[in-house]
Motif scaffolding. Structure first.
Motif, PDB file in Angstrom:
ATOM      1  N   ILE A 111       0.797  -1.303  -0.104  1.00  0.00           N
ATOM      2  CA  ILE A 111      -0.042  -0.051   0.186  1.00  0.00           C
ATOM      3  C   ILE A 111       0.801   1.224  -0.135  1.00  0.00           C
ATOM      4  N   LEU A 112       0.190   2.161  -0.268  1.00  0.00           N
ATOM      5  CA  LEU A 112       0.981   3.620  -0.238  1.00  0.00           C
ATOM      6  C   LEU A 112       1.421   3.762   1.394  1.00  0.00           C
ATOM      7  N   ASP A 113       2.279   4.124   1.838  1.00  0.00           N
ATOM      8  CA  ASP A 113       2.777   4.300   3.318  1.00  0.00           C
ATOM      9  C   ASP A 113       1.754   5.117   3.757  1.00  0.00           C
ATOM     10  N   PRO A 114       1.008   4.918   4.932  1.00  0.00           N
ATOM     11  CA  PRO A 114       0.064   6.005   5.652  1.00  0.00           C
ATOM     12  C   PRO A 114       0.372   7.316   5.817  1.00  0.00           C
ATOM     13  N   TYR A 115       1.823   7.481   6.091  1.00  0.00           N
ATOM     14  CA  TYR A 115       2.298   8.826   6.606  1.00  0.00           C
ATOM     15  C   TYR A 115       2.427   9.465   5.228  1.00  0.00           C
ATOM     16  N   CYS A 158       7.232  14.762   3.175  1.00  0.00           N
ATOM     17  CA  CYS A 158       7.280  13.545   3.488  1.00  0.00           C
ATOM     18  C   CYS A 158       6.567  13.022   4.272  1.00  0.00           C
ATOM     19  N   GLY A 159       6.297  11.734   4.529  1.00  0.00           N
ATOM     20  CA  GLY A 159       5.469  11.113   5.847  1.00  0.00           C
ATOM     21  C   GLY A 159       6.819  11.217   6.805  1.00  0.00           C
ATOM     22  N   LYS A 160       6.398  11.019   8.017  1.00  0.00           N
ATOM     23  CA  LYS A 160       7.190  11.316   9.154  1.00  0.00           C
ATOM     24  C   LYS A 160       8.456  10.155   9.030  1.00  0.00           C
ATOM     25  N   GLN A 161       7.782   8.872   8.700  1.00  0.00           N
ATOM     26  CA  GLN A 161       8.557   7.543   8.485  1.00  0.00           C
ATOM     27  C   GLN A 161       7.703   6.634   7.670  1.00  0.00           C
ATOM     28  N   ALA A 162       8.564   5.786   6.953  1.00  0.00           N
ATOM     29  CA  ALA A 162       7.984   4.685   6.356  1.00  0.00           C
ATOM     30  C   ALA A 162       7.635   3.418   7.276  1.00  0.00           C
ATOM     31  N   ALA A 163       6.190   3.063   7.122  1.00  0.00           N
ATOM     32  CA  ALA A 163       5.802   1.844   7.909  1.00  0.00           C
ATOM     33  C   ALA A 163       6.682   0.649   8.080  1.00  0.00           C
ATOM     34  N   ASP A 164       7.558   0.448   6.895  1.00  0.00           N
ATOM     35  CA  ASP A 164       8.395  -0.794   6.957  1.00  0.00           C
ATOM     36  C   ASP A 164       9.669  -0.621   7.612  1.00  0.00           C
ATOM     37  N   GLY A 165      10.185   0.461   7.336  1.00  0.00           N
ATOM     38  CA  GLY A 165      11.794   0.704   7.760  1.00  0.00           C
ATOM     39  C   GLY A 165      11.809   1.417   8.891  1.00  0.00           C
ATOM     40  N   ASP A 166      10.910   2.357   9.475  1.00  0.00           N
ATOM     41  CA  ASP A 166      10.828   3.030  10.443  1.00  0.00           C
ATOM     42  C   ASP A 166      11.754   3.926  10.861  1.00  0.00           C
ATOM     43  N   THR A 167      12.754   4.303   9.982  1.00  0.00           N
ATOM     44  CA  THR A 167      13.884   5.029  10.423  1.00  0.00           C
ATOM     45  C   THR A 167      13.510   6.425  10.726  1.00  0.00           C
ATOM     46  N   ALA A 168      12.764   7.045   9.927  1.00  0.00           N
ATOM     47  CA  ALA A 168      12.157   8.518  10.157  1.00  0.00           C
ATOM     48  C   ALA A 168      13.404   9.331   9.942  1.00  0.00           C
ATOM     49  N   GLU A 169      14.522   9.076   9.131  1.00  0.00           N
ATOM     50  CA  GLU A 169      15.522   9.680   8.877  1.00  0.00           C
ATOM     51  C   GLU A 169      15.664  10.377   7.521  1.00  0.00           C
ATOM     52  N   ILE A 201       0.636  13.318  11.469  1.00  0.00           N
ATOM     53  CA  ILE A 201      -0.661  12.888  11.798  1.00  0.00           C
ATOM     54  C   ILE A 201      -1.791  13.140  10.321  1.00  0.00           C
ATOM     55  N   GLY A 202      -2.768  12.564  10.310  1.00  0.00           N
ATOM     56  CA  GLY A 202      -3.820  12.791   9.130  1.00  0.00           C
ATOM     57  C   GLY A 202      -5.039  12.078   9.934  1.00  0.00           C
TER      58      GLY A 202
END
Ligand SMILES: Cc1cc2nc3c(=O)[nH]c(=O)nc-3n(C[C@H](O)[C@H](O)[C@H](O)COP(=O)(O)OP(=O)(O)OC[C@H]3O[C@@H](n4cnc5c(N)ncnc54)[C@H](O)[C@@H]3O)c2cc1C
Lengths: 513, 254
Positions: free
Chosen positions: B32-36, B115-126, B177-178
């Motif tokens: 899916i498209l990453d929620p963030y 950007c999204g704050k982080q990707a739901a798979d990698g989760d690095t947020a960097e 958030i959204g």
């Protein structure tokens, strides 16, 4: 091992989603087929009634006992294997596997721990490029395969794929004397409305009722009949009257990418008229579902209390009704949408006033949105039970040929409005099969609704339809058998029942008294 | 205004189960498209004016086009997929470098990057911060609300601190958030999206060397990855037969 216990009067085993209340002494939960046979033999010899229960999502009280004991098939929840024949792949499952679990296994291809029912079936299906699915999707995914077979359940997709009956290859059923009957479709046919069934070295003679079973509309009123019908079809839709299904083979079919759509219209009439043209278009939907103004308002209200209720955006203010349908998401989709746009425009609809989604995550939301209407009503009726213990749900399940849907809708409004009953209409409009749910507020409403329901059932019959299209008859609707088939029809069904279950142990009260 | 949104396709993590060895079971899990990223897209679609352009870009395999397509359905009007076998295995550094190369070459006149704050798979947020650093622009992570008038103002929520900042043009914002009720496109939106080409760019088109991208251009070396395991000391007793279950329970407790 057989688990057994005495039933308390408030046991959840004494009701189903109809909220009808029953009574029984003991609950038996078998682990395997041997246990089932033991339970049946002992009940048959003592002539003790035995009501068959599965996931209890039925809405006609079919699994609700009147007396005697209950056998709950809940431990028969394993998927056994995969096979392939000329018609395609099939899944062999135990009876209490839910539609949800079946879908999950197929979608995720979790086949490695299953048995090969025919040579190399698992290897074969895993090497296929296409995905597969089970197309009969009753809205209630927690219902069991055994329950679905017993009620010949259908769902929105019956519009394109037919009811459960069309997808059952084989069943295993325990008869009242404890004999096991393994029926493969095509193996035993009736001759001149009579079956000769080989059981335990003998032949049992079973007569098929003399009435004509209407297959032009969706229909679960009474047993299926036909001069040379297949034996398996006598058991499918028999609502536990003849025995306990322990196992079944269910066909699956090739999946194709789908697009779910909801298109909003200003009023109910607009949507009805749109559907009449829609079914004759080239768009070829997988199903066509309807929500009237009342249903949309019900969702709006629930969403106000709980914003996460349907996980969907708010229903636009301009929406007075809605049509929900899936179409194949292929290279022709734009031309299909162009045709749709032309038809919708005539009835005040527009492709701008719509929702669509193709990711599984979105499509599931569309279905949750659809399910939220009956779900809200079930929960509402359950909440009334505290103050009104005799209360149960009153929803119609009548089908008519699509050409007569207008007349049926007029009757709904005339009859229910004259009795000052509040109601909502939603459901399988593509099959001429709408559910009218009466929003009951008092016991007085319940008795008015019962009278109204009878008038409406007669009307559906007059228009060439069926008073019970998909939920079956159970204990709540047994009077419709006589309405549709006359006294002779009732006697005929009783005769068939006696031939297969002479001591009348299985599910007494279901279909006929 | 010209907005660029960096998006990623991820497995639907709500459906992923973990096996007994701590490995993720990805089989049959849809992407899916990453929620963030979708929140970021939502934020842009809410503030954009009709004349503004909204460009989405994603680095990923060809199937990531499905998620880019969802962005087009929801309001983006230009789309790029950065796809090349050499991009595989990229860490934060190599990913940001690839995205930066795209922005410099194909969207240099942008006003804001989301950007999204982080990707739901990698989760690095960097990636948002790293991309901002590479572009040498300011970063506004964990944005929740944006107001555009003569100036651009954003509210950032760091949990222990809320900041309202003025955002200079050229900055990178990440959105945290959204609306959880994902938006749904109309059929008209879908048809419109079908008419927009998703342009694919490879390493050469971005002007990047073999050792700048993918696993070769990455600075992170993963030794192992696993989900933390929690030992449950509880024991489940079969409750089919309550009196039998009660006996077992008493035996366990006493
Ligand atoms: C919100 C909601 C939506 C629904 N939507 C639909 C729908 O779209 N279409 C539809 O058709 N139905 C629908 N239903 C009704 C219900 O889900 C179906 O009737 C389903 O087939 C019942 O399955 P079950 O396992 O719950 O059976 P139960 O309710 O436990 O039993 C149903 C009947 O089957 C018999 N039975 C069950 N298992 C066996 C067995 N192994 N052998 C012999 N007899 C057996 C029982 O005796 C009983 O007569 C809906 C119900 C709800 C609550």
């Amino acid at each position: 091992m057989i688990h057994s216990r005495k039933l308390e009067s408030d046991s959840p085993y004494l009701t189903d989603e109809s909220k009808l209340s029953g009574a029984a002494d003991m609950l038996f939960i078998p682990d395997d087929e041997e246990d089932v046979v033991k339970i049946v033999v002992s009940h048959n010899s003592s002539k003790t009634p035995l009501t068959i229960s599965a996931m209890r999502t039925g809405v006609c009280g079919g699994c609700v006992p009147k007396e005697g004991d209950i056998v709950s098939m809940e431990k028969f929840n394993k998927i056994i294997g995969i096979g392939k024949d000329d018609k395609g792949y099939f899944i062999r499952t135990q009876a209490a596997v839910t539609v949800k679990d079946l879908n999950e296994i197929i979608r995720k291809k979790l086949y490695s721990e299953l048995q090969n029912i025919t040579d190399d079936a698992i290897e074969c299906i895993l090497s296929e490029r296409t995905d597969y699915f089970y197309p009969v999707d009753p809205t209630e995914l927690n219902g069991s395969i055994g329950g679905n077979i017993s009620t010949n359940a259908s769902g929105p997709r019956t519009y394109k794929y037919g009811p459960t009956r069309d997808w059952v290859r084989r069943i295993r059923i325990i008869l009242s004397d404890g004999n096991v009957l393994d029926i493969l479709r095509g193996e035993i046919k009736a001759k001149n409305r009579v079956f000769s069934i080989p059981v335990d070295g003998k032949n049992i003679t079973v007569h098929i009722p003399s009435y004509e079973f209407n297959r032009d509309v969706k229909n679960t009123t009474g047993l299926m009949t036909g001069p040379d019908m297949d034996l398996i079809d006598l058991f499918i839709g028999s609502e536990g009257m003849f025995g306990i299904i322990t196992e079944a083979d269910i066909y699956i079919t090739e999946w194709h990418p789908l697009m779910s759509n909801i298109i909003f219209f200003p009023s109910d009439d607009n949507a009805y008229n749109f559907v009449k043209e829609f079914v004759n278009s080239h768009i070829d939907p997988e199903f066509i579902e309807f929500f009237d103004t009342g249903s949309l308002n019900l969702i709006r209200k629930s969403k106000k209390n709980d914003p996460k209720f349907t996980k969907m955006p708010d229903i636009p203010d301009y929406a007075g009704s809605a049509i929900f349908f899936d179409i194949s998401n292929d290279e022709n989709i734009v031309s299909k949408y162009n045709e749709l746009s032309q038809i919708a425009k005539i009835y005040g609809g527009s492709l701008d006033h719509s929702w669509c989604g193709h990711e599984l995550k979105d499509r599931e939301r569309f279905f949750a949105f659809r399910h939220s209407v009956p779900q809200t009503i079930f929960e509402y009726v359950a909440s009334l039970k505290g103050s009104m213990p005799g209360m149960h749900k009153m929803g119609t399940d009548m089908s008519v040929p699509l050409d007569h849907l207008d007349e049926m809708i007029d009757s709904y409004s005339e009859v229910l409005t004259s009795k000052k009953l509040e109601y909502v209409i939603f459901g399988h409009i593509g099959n001429g099969h709408l559910h009218v749910e009466i929003i009951l507020k008092s016991m007085d409403d319940l008795s008015k609704a019962k009278k109204a329901y009878r008038t409406l059932a007669l009307r559906s019959i007059e228009l060439g339809g069926s008073p019970s299209a998909e939920h079956g008859i159970g204990k709540i609707k047994s009077e419709y058998i006589e309405l549709l088939y006359g006294k002779q029809g009732v006697e005929d069904i009783k005769k068939t029942k006696r031939e297969l279950d002479p001591n009348w142990i299985f599910c007494p009260g279901n279909v006929v008294e | 205004m010209k907005y660029v949104i960096l998006v990623k396709q991820v497995p639907d993590t709500t459906r992923i189960k973990v096996d007994e060895n701590g490995n993720l079971i990805r089989q049959g899990v849809p992407s899916i498209l990453d929620p963030y990223c979708e929140y970021a897209l939502d934020m842009v679609c809410r503030i954009r004016k009709p004349e503004d352009s909204v460009i989405v870009v994603s680095m990923g395999p060809p199937q990531a086009k499905e998620s880019i397509f969802r962005c087009l359905e929801l309001g983006a009007n230009e789309a790029y997929l950065l796809s090349d076998k050499a991009f595989a295995g990229a860490d934060v550094f190599a990913t940001s470098r690839t995205l930066t190369a795209f922005i410099r070459k194909f969207a240099a006149d942008y006003d804001l990057i989301f950007c999204g704050k982080q990707a739901a798979d990698g989760d690095t947020a960097e990636v948002p911060a790293e991309t901002a650093a590479m572009l040498n622009v300011q970063q506004f992570c964990y944005s929740e609300n944006i107001i555009i008038s003569d100036t651009i103002k954003v509210t950032q929520n760091y949990n222990d601190e809320i900041r309202v900042c003025t955002v200079p043009k050229g900055s990178v914002l990440s959105v945290s958030i959204g609306d959880i009720n994902r938006r749904v496109p109309s059929i008209s939106d879908h048809i419109k999206a079908l008419n927009i080409e998703i342009k694919t760019l490879d390493r050469i088109a971005l002007g990047l060397g073999m050792y700048s991208v993918g696993i070769k251009g990455s600075k992170t070396k993963i030794e192992s990855s696993y989900s933390p395991r929690y030992e449950h000391s509880g024991k489940i007793i079969d409750g089919t037969d309550p009196s039998e279950a009660a006996k077992l329970l008493i035996k366990e407790v006493l």
